[in-house]
Design an enzyme around this catalytic site. Structure first.
Site, PDB file in Angstrom:
ATOM      1  N   HIS A 138       6.563   7.430  33.378  1.00  0.00           N
ATOM      2  CA  HIS A 138       6.474   7.644  34.830  1.00  0.00           C
ATOM      3  C   HIS A 138       5.171   8.351  35.140  1.00  0.00           C
ATOM      4  O   HIS A 138       4.736   9.202  34.374  1.00  0.00           O
ATOM      5  CB  HIS A 138       7.660   8.498  35.320  1.00  0.00           C
ATOM      6  CG  HIS A 138       7.878   8.382  36.784  1.00  0.00           C
ATOM      7  ND1 HIS A 138       7.226   9.177  37.681  1.00  0.00           N
ATOM      8  CD2 HIS A 138       8.661   7.537  37.495  1.00  0.00           C
ATOM      9  CE1 HIS A 138       7.610   8.838  38.899  1.00  0.00           C
ATOM     10  NE2 HIS A 138       8.470   7.845  38.822  1.00  0.00           N
ATOM     11  N   ASP A 174      15.318   3.587  35.949  1.00  0.00           N
ATOM     12  CA  ASP A 174      15.615   2.167  35.761  1.00  0.00           C
ATOM     13  C   ASP A 174      16.187   1.836  34.396  1.00  0.00           C
ATOM     14  O   ASP A 174      16.669   0.731  34.176  1.00  0.00           O
ATOM     15  CB  ASP A 174      14.337   1.342  35.987  1.00  0.00           C
ATOM     16  CG  ASP A 174      13.939   1.368  37.440  1.00  0.00           C
ATOM     17  OD1 ASP A 174      14.845   1.364  38.280  1.00  0.00           O
ATOM     18  OD2 ASP A 174      12.738   1.415  37.726  1.00  0.00           O
TER      19      ASP A 174
HETATM   20  N1  CMC Z   1       5.833   1.599  27.083  1.00  0.00           N
HETATM   21  C1  CMC Z   1       4.804   1.798  26.220  1.00  0.00           C
HETATM   22  N2  CMC Z   1       3.735   2.563  26.484  1.00  0.00           N
HETATM   23  C2  CMC Z   1       3.687   3.156  27.679  1.00  0.00           C
HETATM   24  C3  CMC Z   1       4.707   3.002  28.633  1.00  0.00           C
HETATM   25  C4  CMC Z   1       5.819   2.193  28.305  1.00  0.00           C
HETATM   26  N3  CMC Z   1       6.817   2.003  29.171  1.00  0.00           N
HETATM   27  N4  CMC Z   1       4.392   3.708  29.755  1.00  0.00           N
HETATM   28  C5  CMC Z   1       3.207   4.284  29.509  1.00  0.00           C
HETATM   29  N5  CMC Z   1       2.768   3.955  28.255  1.00  0.00           N
HETATM   30  C6  CMC Z   1       1.547   4.436  27.594  1.00  0.00           C
HETATM   31  C7  CMC Z   1       0.312   3.768  28.184  1.00  0.00           C
HETATM   32  O1  CMC Z   1      -0.005   2.574  27.451  1.00  0.00           O
HETATM   33  C8  CMC Z   1      -0.720   4.861  27.990  1.00  0.00           C
HETATM   34  O2  CMC Z   1      -1.094   4.891  26.630  1.00  0.00           O
HETATM   35  P1  CMC Z   1      -2.602   5.334  26.198  1.00  0.00           P
HETATM   36  O3  CMC Z   1      -2.765   6.741  26.690  1.00  0.00           O
HETATM   37  O4  CMC Z   1      -2.620   5.190  24.727  1.00  0.00           O
HETATM   38  O5  CMC Z   1      -3.509   4.348  26.898  1.00  0.00           O
HETATM   39  C9  CMC Z   1       0.059   6.139  28.256  1.00  0.00           C
HETATM   40  O6  CMC Z   1       1.430   5.829  27.914  1.00  0.00           O
HETATM   41  C10 CMC Z   1      -0.012   6.630  29.692  1.00  0.00           C
HETATM   42  O7  CMC Z   1       0.469   5.591  30.540  1.00  0.00           O
HETATM   43  P2  CMC Z   1      -0.221   5.092  31.868  1.00  0.00           P
HETATM   44  O8  CMC Z   1      -0.034   3.610  31.989  1.00  0.00           O
HETATM   45  O9  CMC Z   1      -1.617   5.625  31.967  1.00  0.00           O
HETATM   46  O10 CMC Z   1       0.668   5.833  32.930  1.00  0.00           O
HETATM   47  P3  CMC Z   1       0.781   5.484  34.454  1.00  0.00           P
HETATM   48  O11 CMC Z   1       1.114   6.744  35.140  1.00  0.00           O
HETATM   49  O12 CMC Z   1      -0.421   4.741  34.955  1.00  0.00           O
HETATM   50  O13 CMC Z   1       2.006   4.449  34.513  1.00  0.00           O
HETATM   51  C11 CMC Z   1       4.186   3.560  34.658  1.00  0.00           C
HETATM   52  C12 CMC Z   1       3.318   4.812  34.800  1.00  0.00           C
HETATM   53  C13 CMC Z   1       5.576   3.851  35.223  1.00  0.00           C
HETATM   54  C14 CMC Z   1       3.592   2.400  35.482  1.00  0.00           C
HETATM   55  C15 CMC Z   1       4.273   3.169  33.177  1.00  0.00           C
HETATM   56  O14 CMC Z   1       4.836   4.217  32.429  1.00  0.00           O
HETATM   57  C16 CMC Z   1       5.057   1.881  32.959  1.00  0.00           C
HETATM   58  O15 CMC Z   1       4.508   0.793  33.117  1.00  0.00           O
HETATM   59  N6  CMC Z   1       6.380   1.992  32.599  1.00  0.00           N
HETATM   60  C17 CMC Z   1       7.216   0.832  32.435  1.00  0.00           C
HETATM   61  C18 CMC Z   1       7.639   0.317  33.800  1.00  0.00           C
HETATM   62  C19 CMC Z   1       8.698   1.196  34.445  1.00  0.00           C
HETATM   63  O16 CMC Z   1       9.686   1.555  33.808  1.00  0.00           O
HETATM   64  N7  CMC Z   1       8.510   1.503  35.742  1.00  0.00           N
HETATM   65  C20 CMC Z   1       9.492   2.241  36.519  1.00  0.00           C
HETATM   66  C21 CMC Z   1       8.978   3.532  37.038  1.00  0.00           C
HETATM   67  S1  CMC Z   1      10.331   4.533  37.677  1.00  0.00           S
HETATM   68  C22 CMC Z   1      10.934   3.680  39.021  1.00  0.00           C
HETATM   69  C23 CMC Z   1      10.027   3.727  40.168  1.00  0.00           C
HETATM   70  O17 CMC Z   1       9.751   4.827  40.676  1.00  0.00           O
HETATM   71  O18 CMC Z   1       9.590   2.660  40.612  1.00  0.00           O
END
Ligand code: CMC
Length: 436
Positions: A313, A371
């Site tokens: 998140h 989720d």
């Molecule tokens: N699986 C594997 N790796 C992950 C995941 C995941 N679900 N989420 C983040 N990472 C890794 C990402 O690759 C990055 O790694 P590195 O630092 O090596 O590049 C690190 O963790 C930080 O992630 P980020 O993508 O920079 O974080 P963000 O804040 O931009 O993204 C997120 C947040 C929710 C989009 C992401 O965690 C994600 O895509 N999660 C899966 C989708 C999901 O479950 N979304 C629902 C969110 S809660 C409901 C809502 O509010 O909508």
């Protein structure tokens, strides 16, 4: 917001004069540096794609402490609201800032239930969609179309219009989601039944048919109500910011909420519950719990493009408090329905256990989000996977409206207009087509 004791000073290594920037404090949470005059003072913009460090508004509705894993609606912890209050009370709280007393709750609930029907003409609009259309495609269309049906509540600058649009949207979303579902399976639409609770009425519109009486299961009703409470608002997330930005142009509330629905659809946001269940089903088809290790290796391989859906998140760097409550509800529903041995639930627990111990997830502070378990609950209730994000949209509508109304009432509100760092071609001349 109030002016903090300190101020920020921005200095430049090229000798340009430094500038002082005011700092403001909210009631809780990080202070903000006010950069509104930065361009006038320096000719420079700030650069913050994805809004990692930018507060786009002030808000008194929802507060998240991502490190603690705390979520407050109007100051009340989500755990207390989910345990002691229902969705109607939560809606009242988000919209008006206070929890209603018994009479206030009854009046609010009556107001909402009196608006649950939609204009009969809406069903002809719905019938224009393919039967296999994704429910979120239908919802984007139907919610936007409300502005064509309710002309007396489209002036966003009129407080009365905003109030009636708010009640209409909260009341009609369940009807629209259920209609989208009934249409997809070729069953007749069920009209709302106002003697039922908000969640009970939704279950009735989803699962009743005109042929037989339908009795609402109280465990499922409570679980659904909790899903609604947990999803009701979440601060300045992507869809809420979309609603604010869209509404900032003065467009009507239905159009602004339709924009929120469209944004929510994406798999990184509300679409994650659908994506999470699809992921669990795929691992199950590959061999279930025995394939968890293999799947996790793919997740950790940056080149695979595979993510553990329902994990991670932007704000929570600790367990999402909603996920804990959702796991509780999951246990309750599966037990009540005799599905304790549900293989997908077991699989989800195995994935969670590994992820919580694995250095990849631990070092990145990736925890289950809401989720991760909501899809399992919804599937057990009988809601088809494709409708999960529609349920999220239904529940989030009150948050979107509360945030939209807060923005319109904010004397500092302006049309949203981000700036950019331009990296394209400099001025050049068009060459005649034959000479290019
Ligand atoms: N699986 C594997 N790796 C992950 C995941 C995941 N679900 N989420 C983040 N990472 C890794 C990402 O690759 C990055 O790694 P590195 O630092 O090596 O590049 C690190 O963790 C930080 O992630 P980020 O993508 O920079 O974080 P963000 O804040 O931009 O993204 C997120 C947040 C929710 C989009 C992401 O965690 C994600 O895509 N999660 C899966 C989708 C999901 O479950 N979304 C629902 C969110 S809660 C409901 C809502 O509010 O909508």
């Amino acid at each position: 917001m109030k002016l903090a004791d300190n101020k920020a000073t921005m200095s430049f290594s090229n000798g340009s004069a430094s500038v002082d920037l005011p700092v403001y404090s909210g009631s809780i949470g990080p202070d903000v540096i006010d950069i509104r005059k930065l361009y006038a003072q320096t000719g420079m913009f700030t650069y913050d794609p994805g809004f990692l460090s930018t507060a786009a508004c002030q808000s008194a509705i929802t507060y998240i402490d991502g490190d603690k894993g705390e979520l407050l609606y109007r100051g009340y912890p989500i755990e207390q609201l989910a345990t002691n209050c229902d969705f109607m009370e939560t809606c009242h709280l988000l919209l008006y800032g206070n929890l209603p007393d018994a009479a206030g709750k009854a009046a609010f609930t009556k107001n909402v239930t009196q608006h649950t029907m939609v204009n009969e003409q809406m069903q002809f609009f719905l019938r224009g969609f393919r039967r296999d259309a994704h429910p979120m495609a239908i919802m984007t269309g139907l919610v936007g179309a409300l502005s064509a049906f309710y002309h007396d509540s489209t002036d966003i600058n009129n407080a009365e219009h905003r109030e009636i649009a708010a009640i209409r949207l909260i009341a009609k979303m369940p009807t629209l989601v259920a209609m989208a579902y009934k249409y997809s399976i070729g069953q007749p639409f069920m009209y709302p039944k106002n003697e039922l609770s908000y969640a009970g009425n939704f279950l009735h519109m989803m699962f009743a048919t005109p042929c037989e009486p339908y009795v609402v299961n109280p465990v499922i009703e409570r679980a659904l109500d909790r899903i609604f409470v947990l999803h009701a608002d979440h601060e300045q997330n992507a869809s809420t910011s979309t609603v604010r930005l869209c509404g900032s142009s003065g467009t009507n509330p239905f159009a602004a909420i339709a924009a929120g629905v469209a944004c929510l659809w994406g798999p990184a946001h509300g679409g994650a519950n659908e994506a999470c269940l699809t992921m669990l089903e795929e691992i199950q088809a590959m061999g279930g719990v025995s394939k968890v290790g293999e799947f996790m290796n793919q997740v950790k391989d940056k080149n695979s493009g595979v993510k553990l859906m329902g994990f991670g998140h932007r704000v929570y760097k600790n367990y999402d408090p909603r996920a804990k409550l959702m796991q509780e509800t999951c246990n309750e529903v599966l037990e009540a329905l005799g599905l304790e041995n549900d293989p997908l639930f077991k699989l989800a627990k195995a994935l969670e256990k590994i992820a919580l111990e694995d250095d990849y997830f631990v070092s990145r502070k990736l925890y289950p989000n809401v989720d991760f378990y909501s899809g399992i609950v919804q599937r057990a209730i009988g809601i088809p996977v494709k409708l999960f994000t529609g349920i999220f949209a239904l529940a989030r509508t009150v948050g979107w409206i509360a945030q939209l109304n807060e923005m319109i009432g904010d004397p500092e509100y302006k049309i949203g207009r981000p700036r950019q760092l331009f990296t394209g071609a400099e001025r050049r001349n068009v060459v005649e087509i034959g000479k290019r």
